[in-house]
Design an enzyme around this catalytic site. Structure first.
Site, PDB file in Angstrom:
ATOM      1  N   HIS A  82       0.848  -1.198   0.000  1.00  0.00           N
ATOM      2  CA  HIS A  82       0.000   0.000   0.000  1.00  0.00           C
ATOM      3  C   HIS A  82       0.876   1.238   0.000  1.00  0.00           C
ATOM      4  O   HIS A  82       1.842   1.328   0.762  1.00  0.00           O
ATOM      5  CB  HIS A  82      -0.885   0.010   1.252  1.00  0.00           C
ATOM      6  CG  HIS A  82      -1.734   1.244   1.346  1.00  0.00           C
ATOM      7  ND1 HIS A  82      -2.913   1.389   0.651  1.00  0.00           N
ATOM      8  CD2 HIS A  82      -1.555   2.407   2.030  1.00  0.00           C
ATOM      9  CE1 HIS A  82      -3.420   2.569   0.904  1.00  0.00           C
ATOM     10  NE2 HIS A  82      -2.625   3.213   1.734  1.00  0.00           N
ATOM     11  N   ASP A 161     -14.518   3.257   8.831  1.00  0.00           N
ATOM     12  CA  ASP A 161     -13.548   4.239   8.328  1.00  0.00           C
ATOM     13  C   ASP A 161     -14.219   5.231   7.394  1.00  0.00           C
ATOM     14  O   ASP A 161     -13.938   6.429   7.433  1.00  0.00           O
ATOM     15  CB  ASP A 161     -12.386   3.537   7.616  1.00  0.00           C
ATOM     16  CG  ASP A 161     -11.468   4.576   6.978  1.00  0.00           C
ATOM     17  OD1 ASP A 161     -10.959   5.431   7.707  1.00  0.00           O
ATOM     18  OD2 ASP A 161     -11.311   4.559   5.746  1.00  0.00           O
ATOM     19  N   ARG A 168     -14.118  13.365   9.792  1.00  0.00           N
ATOM     20  CA  ARG A 168     -12.810  14.035   9.956  1.00  0.00           C
ATOM     21  C   ARG A 168     -12.625  15.136   8.919  1.00  0.00           C
ATOM     22  O   ARG A 168     -12.087  16.206   9.212  1.00  0.00           O
ATOM     23  CB  ARG A 168     -11.673  13.005   9.817  1.00  0.00           C
ATOM     24  CG  ARG A 168     -11.544  12.086  11.016  1.00  0.00           C
ATOM     25  CD  ARG A 168     -10.663  10.898  10.681  1.00  0.00           C
ATOM     26  NE  ARG A 168      -9.348  11.282  10.232  1.00  0.00           N
ATOM     27  CZ  ARG A 168      -8.568  10.557   9.431  1.00  0.00           C
ATOM     28  NH1 ARG A 168      -8.990   9.390   8.978  1.00  0.00           N
ATOM     29  NH2 ARG A 168      -7.390  10.989   9.075  1.00  0.00           N
ATOM     30  N   SER A 183      -7.112   4.546   9.840  1.00  0.00           N
ATOM     31  CA  SER A 183      -7.927   4.596   8.626  1.00  0.00           C
ATOM     32  C   SER A 183      -7.308   3.697   7.548  1.00  0.00           C
ATOM     33  O   SER A 183      -7.976   2.836   6.958  1.00  0.00           O
ATOM     34  CB  SER A 183      -7.997   6.058   8.155  1.00  0.00           C
ATOM     35  OG  SER A 183      -8.474   6.148   6.847  1.00  0.00           O
ATOM     36  N   LYS A 187      -8.489  -0.724   6.493  1.00  0.00           N
ATOM     37  CA  LYS A 187      -8.815  -1.219   5.143  1.00  0.00           C
ATOM     38  C   LYS A 187      -7.820  -2.291   4.698  1.00  0.00           C
ATOM     39  O   LYS A 187      -8.196  -3.284   4.088  1.00  0.00           O
ATOM     40  CB  LYS A 187      -8.820  -0.048   4.148  1.00  0.00           C
ATOM     41  CG  LYS A 187     -10.006   0.889   4.387  1.00  0.00           C
ATOM     42  CD  LYS A 187      -9.935   2.143   3.542  1.00  0.00           C
ATOM     43  CE  LYS A 187      -8.898   3.096   4.042  1.00  0.00           C
ATOM     44  NZ  LYS A 187      -9.045   4.498   3.729  1.00  0.00           N
TER      45      LYS A 187
END
Ligand code: URA
Length: 450
Positions: A82, A161, A168, A183, A187
């Site tokens: 990621h 999230d 947020r 967050s 995921k």
């Protein structure tokens, strides 16, 4: 306990118990806790932070709020990658095939671009016919049969999230390291991989512009991943200029194809080899899912450096390129474009960003180049904006290059001259700086956090 008491506890710097955190996430998702109270809690977290225990518990509660992809039926160690975002980042298109060509299953879900960052799903979809929305069954079948599937996020992963991020976004609490870490990791953990390699970018085109904050984010995410039982490694990488030369969807696919042929920009190569090498090393060091007849990297206990060498070999021997073609074909993409990239649609109009004086390019506001690509039609300002797959920017000069007044720094591609004019004006307004002295080139990989 009333939720207001928990807000006060956090406001005063106290630690929430695991039970309190789980209840908070469940009650917020179910609507029992109203937005105004959750906003107040988020602000208390913003100012007082969270311990590693609190953060891991919260992330796992967020992960558990929706679907969790179960990859256990696919043999082998699944390693996910990621990136925290950047400009010109086409690494997934290259790394996925490299890793799959080593026999490591790649079951990867990616997102769409928003704001200044591009999204891998959009890049895939710039290949005519390529399907990113596969059913879970087809996705799994593809990984079993071809060793790789690269799709968009499906199902209802981490809805907590989604709700928290939306809150947020309008309460000034996005820029909190524990909230960003939970967050992203909620995921990633819901996506089902056994191990995770995080590319935490830092610089003018990254979510984290300051090194210390990027490092802190990397450490917190690594702690969450390991705390959740998934070996996680973060690499801090540079985003002080676009990665490679191409920014924009089919432009980036073409650059990825170059690299899969062993050509292409050196910075892109170095980052891809590093991330792929780390993924290969992690997979090869896990004996838990290896069967005796496996012939790939299983059980070979490769170091990171050996992983990098193997990644290079998979480019040199053409096997990563063959995997890329296999995944494109299997997901409905038209191989004619991949084999003859000159067939990709080209934008109707083009223009040039020209140097305002003489000197070395010493600094680039990478985010500005990402925003300019968006202005050309390559990205989205809002979720439902339609993308022009052929729009974008090709950098002609990068940091350390010498220019004379009027030299082309970048070419811009879009559907109209108006769009090009606006993007050039945006870039002329401070998106790069020139110096008399040749600057040091940015280091590409700063640090590995395990
Ligand atoms: N990306 C995410 O997924 N979440 C954040 O909070 C920030 C960036």
């Amino acid at each position: 306990m009333r939720f207001v008491d928990l807000i006060c506890k956090k406001r005063e710097g106290g630690e929430l118990s695991d039970e309190e955190i789980r209840e908070m996430i469940a009650d917020y998702v179910s609507g029992t806790i109203p937005d105004y109270q959750m906003s107040s809690m988020l602000m208390a977290i913003f100012f007082n932070g969270m311990s590693d225990r609190e953060l891991t518990t919260m992330t796992m509660a967020m992960r558990d709020s929706g679907d969790i992809v179960d990859l256990t039926s696919i043999p082998g160690v699944k390693v996910d990658k990621h990136s925290t975002g950047g400009v010109g980042d086409k690494t997934t298109l290259i790394i996925g095939p490299i890793v799959a060509a080593c026999g490591i299953p790649v079951a990867k879900m990616s997102g769409r671009g928003l704001g200044f960052t591009g999204g891998t799903v959009d890049k895939w979809e710039s290949i005519p016919g390529y399907q990113t929305a596969l059913s879970e069954e087809t996705f799994f079948k593809a990984v079993r049969e071809h060793g790789i599937s690269l799709v968009g996020q499906s199902g209802d992963l981490a809805p907590a999230d989604k709700a928290l991020y939306a809150l947020r976004d309008v309460t000034g609490t996005v820029e909190s390291i524990p909230l960003i870490a939970s967050s992203i990791m909620s995921k990633k953990l819901a996506a089902g991989a056994d191990k995770i390699v995080l590319d935490v970018t830092v610089g003018t085109g990254a979510f984290m512009q300051e090194y210390d904050r990027a490092k802190e984010l990397a450490k917190r995410m690594v702690a969450i991943g390991n705390g959740a039982g998934k070996e996680t490694v973060a690499m801090l990488t540079d985003m002080n200029e676009p990665l490679g030369y191409a920014i924009g969807n089919n432009l980036e696919v073409k650059e990825a194809i170059d690299m899969l042929h062993g050509e292409g920009p050196e910075d892109l190569k170095e980052i891809c080899y590093a991330l792929a090498g780390m993924m290969i090393s992690l997979a090869s060091n896990d004996d838990s899912k290896v069967s005796a007849d496996d012939e790939s990297v299983w059980g070979k206990h490769l170091s990171y450096e050996q992983g990098v060498e193997l990644a290079k070999k998979r480019i040199e021997d053409g096997s990563a390129w063959e995997k890329f073609k296999e995944v494109v074909k299997n997901q409905g993409g038209d191989l004619d474009y991949i084999e003859n990239p000159e067939k990709f649609p080209v934008a109707a109009c083009s223009g040039e960003l020209k140097a305002s004086g003489d000197g070395y390019i010493s600094w680039i506001n990478t985010m500005d180049f990402g925003l300019a690509a968006g202005m050309l039609g390559a990205g989205r300002a809002k979720k439902d904006d339609v993308i022009d797959m052929s729009a974008g920017i090709i950098m002609k000069k990068k940091i350390g290059d010498r220019v004379s007044k009027g030299d082309v720094i970048a070419t811009l591609h879009a559907a109209s001259d108006d769009m090009i004019g606006s993007a050039i004006s945006h870039l002329e307004n401070g998106a790069y700086r020139l110096s008399d002295e040749k600057p040091d080139l940015p280091k590409l990989i700063y640090e590995v956090i395990r």
